[in-house]
Motif scaffolding. Structure first.
Motif, PDB file in Angstrom:
ATOM      1  N   ARG A 196      27.371 -29.503  21.364  1.00 58.06           N
ATOM      2  CA  ARG A 196      27.682 -28.080  21.173  1.00 58.06           C
ATOM      3  C   ARG A 196      26.828 -27.574  20.024  1.00 58.06           C
ATOM      4  N   CYS A 197      26.133 -26.466  20.243  1.00 54.69           N
ATOM      5  CA  CYS A 197      25.126 -26.022  19.277  1.00 54.69           C
ATOM      6  C   CYS A 197      25.601 -24.852  18.425  1.00 54.69           C
ATOM      7  N   ALA A 198      25.310 -24.936  17.145  1.00 56.04           N
ATOM      8  CA  ALA A 198      25.502 -23.820  16.213  1.00 56.04           C
ATOM      9  C   ALA A 198      24.119 -23.420  15.716  1.00 56.04           C
ATOM     10  N   GLY A 199      23.650 -22.271  16.153  1.00 54.31           N
ATOM     11  CA  GLY A 199      22.322 -21.848  15.731  1.00 54.31           C
ATOM     12  C   GLY A 199      21.478 -21.491  16.930  1.00 54.31           C
ATOM     13  N   PRO A 200      20.192 -21.271  16.699  1.00 55.50           N
ATOM     14  CA  PRO A 200      19.520 -21.412  15.407  1.00 55.50           C
ATOM     15  C   PRO A 200      19.837 -20.242  14.474  1.00 55.50           C
TER      16      PRO A 200
END
Length: 240
Positions: free
Chosen positions: A92-96
């Motif tokens: 799960r991605c936070a960003g960029p």
């Protein structure tokens, strides 16, 4: 827009080196900009990629480091790339997020100075008036110092706050109540927080989602200069 000289950049690099568990000189400029620094951490549940000026760093489990080996720094700033590397680990991605820095004091405000509160309750009132996504991005109430501009009726209109980051930077968040937006109030309160951080001997840092032009424009109006990008993917612990 504010400037960031080589001394300030060295301090920013040092702070992020320590944040990522790297040697203090790990982010120093090298002849080969693609020769990124890596740190293997097989116990972590995150994959973190930082691009700061001409240098970059990747921290994560060995399998993630190995999968990223064929990708350029530009590619690794994309959340899609890191998600593809970790898709079998439920990433799960936070960003960029874009990293911007303020090193100059704000120009004096013309006219009467705004009334500023340092109470967390006033921050909470601004948050209550804002969309949840804006609140989650700014995280002002979670920070260590707060600055809220009150209108003529003593109502909280916009707030900013910062938390010390690795002893050298002040991580700044800004939030304006919807009815008070588009009046320059966000840049004003950001400037108040920035000046306070500079008084404390810190360099101000603002993180804005790369796909949020309004947030990035606000930072620019407050004198911040964009210098890097940070992306983080969280992995399901069941797959470690």
């Amino acid at each position: 827009m504010g400037s960031v000289d080589s001394h300030h950049l060295d301090i920013i690099r040092l702070a992020w080196s320590r944040e990522l568990g790297l040697p203090d000189d790990a982010l120093a400029t090298r002849p080969d900009a693609d020769d990124r620094t890596v740190r293997v951490d097989d116990d972590t549940d995150t994959v973190r990629f930082l691009r700061l000026g001409e240098t970059s760093a990747l921290v994560g489990p060995r399998w993630a480091i190995e999968r990223a080996d064929g990708h350029t720094a530009e590619e690794l700033t994309e959340s899609a790339t890191l998600l593809a590397l970790t898709q079998d680990r439920s990433g799960r991605c936070a960003g960029p997020v874009v990293l911007a820095y303020g090193t100059d004091y704000q120009d004096p405000v013309t006219g009467p100075p705004p009334l500023v509160s340092h109470e967390r309750d006033h921050v909470r009132q601004v948050e209550a008036a804002c969309p949840p996504d804006d609140v989650a991005e700014a995280r002002v109430a979670e920070r260590e110092r707060w600055f809220t501009i009150l209108d003529d009726a003593q109502q909280p209109a916009g707030c900013a706050g910062y938390t010390e980051f690795q002893g050298f930077l002040a991580d700044v968040g800004v939030l304006t109540a919807p009815e008070f937006r588009r009046r320059g109030l966000g840049a004003t309160v950001a400037g108040i927080a920035t000046d306070d951080a500079l008084d404390a001997g810190l360099i101000a840092q603002c993180r804005s989602p790369r796909d949020n032009p309004a947030s990035r424009a606000l930072a620019a109006r407050a004198g911040y200069r964009e210098l890097g990008t940070y992306t983080e993917v969280t992995i399901s612990r069941r797959t470690l």
